[in-house]
Write a protein that holds these residues in place. Sequence first.
Motif, PDB file in Angstrom:
ATOM      1  N   SER A 114       0.818  -1.208   0.000  1.00 16.13           N
ATOM      2  CA  SER A 114       0.000   0.000   0.000  1.00 16.13           C
ATOM      3  C   SER A 114       0.855   1.262   0.000  1.00 16.13           C
ATOM      4  O   SER A 114       0.620   2.193  -0.780  1.00 16.13           O
ATOM      5  CB  SER A 114      -0.920  -0.010   1.229  1.00 16.13           C
ATOM      6  OG  SER A 114      -1.672   1.176   1.311  1.00 16.13           O
TER       7      SER A 114
ATOM      8  N   THR B   5      -0.456   4.251  -2.382  1.00 16.45           N
ATOM      9  CA  THR B   5      -1.881   4.096  -2.090  1.00 16.45           C
ATOM     10  C   THR B   5      -2.195   4.466  -0.647  1.00 16.45           C
ATOM     11  O   THR B   5      -3.118   5.224  -0.362  1.00 16.45           O
ATOM     12  CB  THR B   5      -2.334   2.642  -2.345  1.00 16.45           C
ATOM     13  OG1 THR B   5      -1.880   2.228  -3.630  1.00 16.45           O
ATOM     14  CG2 THR B   5      -3.844   2.522  -2.281  1.00 16.45           C
TER      15      THR B   5
ATOM     16  N   LEU C 206      -3.504   2.719   1.669  1.00 19.86           N
ATOM     17  CA  LEU C 206      -4.702   2.107   2.235  1.00 19.86           C
ATOM     18  C   LEU C 206      -4.317   1.510   3.578  1.00 19.86           C
ATOM     19  O   LEU C 206      -3.319   0.801   3.682  1.00 19.86           O
ATOM     20  CB  LEU C 206      -5.202   1.007   1.291  1.00 19.86           C
ATOM     21  CG  LEU C 206      -6.495   0.290   1.669  1.00 19.86           C
ATOM     22  CD1 LEU C 206      -7.699   1.181   1.426  1.00 19.86           C
ATOM     23  CD2 LEU C 206      -6.625  -1.009   0.871  1.00 19.86           C
TER      24      LEU C 206
ATOM     25  N   SER D  12      -8.205   1.076  -4.080  1.00 19.37           N
ATOM     26  CA  SER D  12      -6.972   0.299  -4.234  1.00 19.37           C
ATOM     27  C   SER D  12      -6.433   0.401  -5.652  1.00 19.37           C
ATOM     28  O   SER D  12      -5.237   0.616  -5.862  1.00 19.37           O
ATOM     29  CB  SER D  12      -7.225  -1.165  -3.879  1.00 19.37           C
ATOM     30  OG  SER D  12      -7.670  -1.304  -2.549  1.00 19.37           O
TER      31      SER D  12
ATOM     32  N   GLY E 285      -6.352   5.078  -1.623  1.00 20.22           N
ATOM     33  CA  GLY E 285      -6.168   4.650  -0.246  1.00 20.22           C
ATOM     34  C   GLY E 285      -7.229   5.082   0.729  1.00 20.22           C
ATOM     35  O   GLY E 285      -7.246   4.598   1.866  1.00 20.22           O
TER      36      GLY E 285
END
Length: 557
Positions: A108, A113, A115, A461, A466
């Motif tokens: 991530s 991202t 997340l 994603s 995120g």
Amino acid sequence: MGILQIVVVIVVLLLVKPVGTYLYHVFSNESNFTDRWFGGTERGIYRLIGLKARRGMSWKKYALSFILTNIVLVAFSYIFLRLQEGLPLNPNGIGNMEQTLTFNTVISFMTNTNLQHYSGETGVSYFSQMAVMTMLMFTSAASGFSVAVAFVRGITGRVSVGNFFEDFVKAHTRIFIPLALLLTLVMVALQVPQTLKPTLEVTTLEGQTQHIAIGPVASLESIKHLGTNGGGFFGANSAHPFENPSPLTNVLEILSMWMLPAALPYMYGLFAKNKRQGWMIFTAMMTLFVLFLSLNYYAESKGNPAINAMGIDASQGSMEGKEVRFGIPQSSLFTTVTTAATTGTVNNMHDTLTPLGSITPLTLMMLNNVFGGKGVGLVNMLMYAIMGVFLCGLMVGRTPEFLGRKIEAKEMKMIAIAILIHPLIILVPTAGAFLTELGKGSISNPGFHGMTQVLYEYVSSAANNGSGFEGLADNTTFWNMTTGIVMLLGRYVSIIAMLAVAGSLIQKKPVPETIGTFRTDNSLFTGILIGTVLIIGALTFLPVIVLGPIAEYLTLR
């Protein structure tokens, strides 16, 4: 007053011209004033890493260098998170991270991202916050910036796409580290914590004990927005008063995550030696941005239809999940910027947006982030521009050209891959999640809203955004692994495809402009570009939008 607040922040974006000019000086590899400030430090870094000759690379070597650097960073980060309990700077005694959650987290943060299937104040130590999260925020942003610049060099006909390691170093030394240092100091002055002290233990008025998490927040907060990363130090992200204490810090965070992506089109115009090209891209981005911002602000200001039907006063709009210190205007602007600029930070809970209001963040990510993060938006918009030129060429029976280079089958195949992979890695996993209890078991709302929860997780994603819809119980092996794979594909497939396009175009001889050349720097082409983005987006995602937010809205009515 709400509209005035929004307009004032947008007007500040006029700074894109000086910022874009500075970015051009950083990456043009031509002698300029920035060399005097940073040249000495960079030469020392080049010697340290063994980069003696900074020769241009082929697109394949550039892509390989980018991927291998990312792999090394992921490996170190994985080890640190799995062993964080025994590493220093862990005053709160936080344990090691579970293996599938570690996989999801490092992927991530490396893919920009961010997340988060964990809560920052309880899931990671101070060492991990700095040596993993903050470090990856710098390096993933610098990687994305480097790829975007390489792509611009390729389509504008430079000698080569550049040298990845030189671009990577410059992105750190001349952009992210100086700006992050400055913003950190400003954030500390505005009451954002920056300390290595352990969690505070205080006694409440009722005589109870309360634990208040603190830590090196300001330093993470600065690069979190400058690098369009979005991962919060706290689970509540920028809705937490320690991350975002006031309307002033809220505006600073908006501008921090928006200014650099918005300035990239102007930098592109300077590379193309035609500023109108840059302004054309910027205008298309801003038009789409204002369109979806208006939808979100209107929907949230009108309030929840179900609550309105009960006769409850909704004059303040839908304040569920929003901070009173920001209100509807700055919440709507933040929501739109964070998904248009693929940041993912949130100052309100997107799960509580009205059905029509939730269409804005979903659509902006489905359209590949409009302004995009560090280079993503510019690359994607240029991809759509080439697609628009190709479609216009088909209509008039002329071989399409973009910036004086012919667009042929090879380039269009790569662009088709980049365009098709995005809906593929969103819609297929979303459908799959509803076919198994591993996916359905995490949904907190069994109605149409639950459909949106699952869809949002995969859209976020795939777009390397995120942000979360939050009602989803996503810290499970199923969600950690599937979203991790989607993040990988969403980042690297499109990047490799677009670098291949740049490598192909840079080898072509420029075609002289004639009276029949289709211009790509005027208002007509701006309209074509906007139409191309919306039509492709509608064809791929409108059905699933109808199944989620629109169906929920009609039900509430």
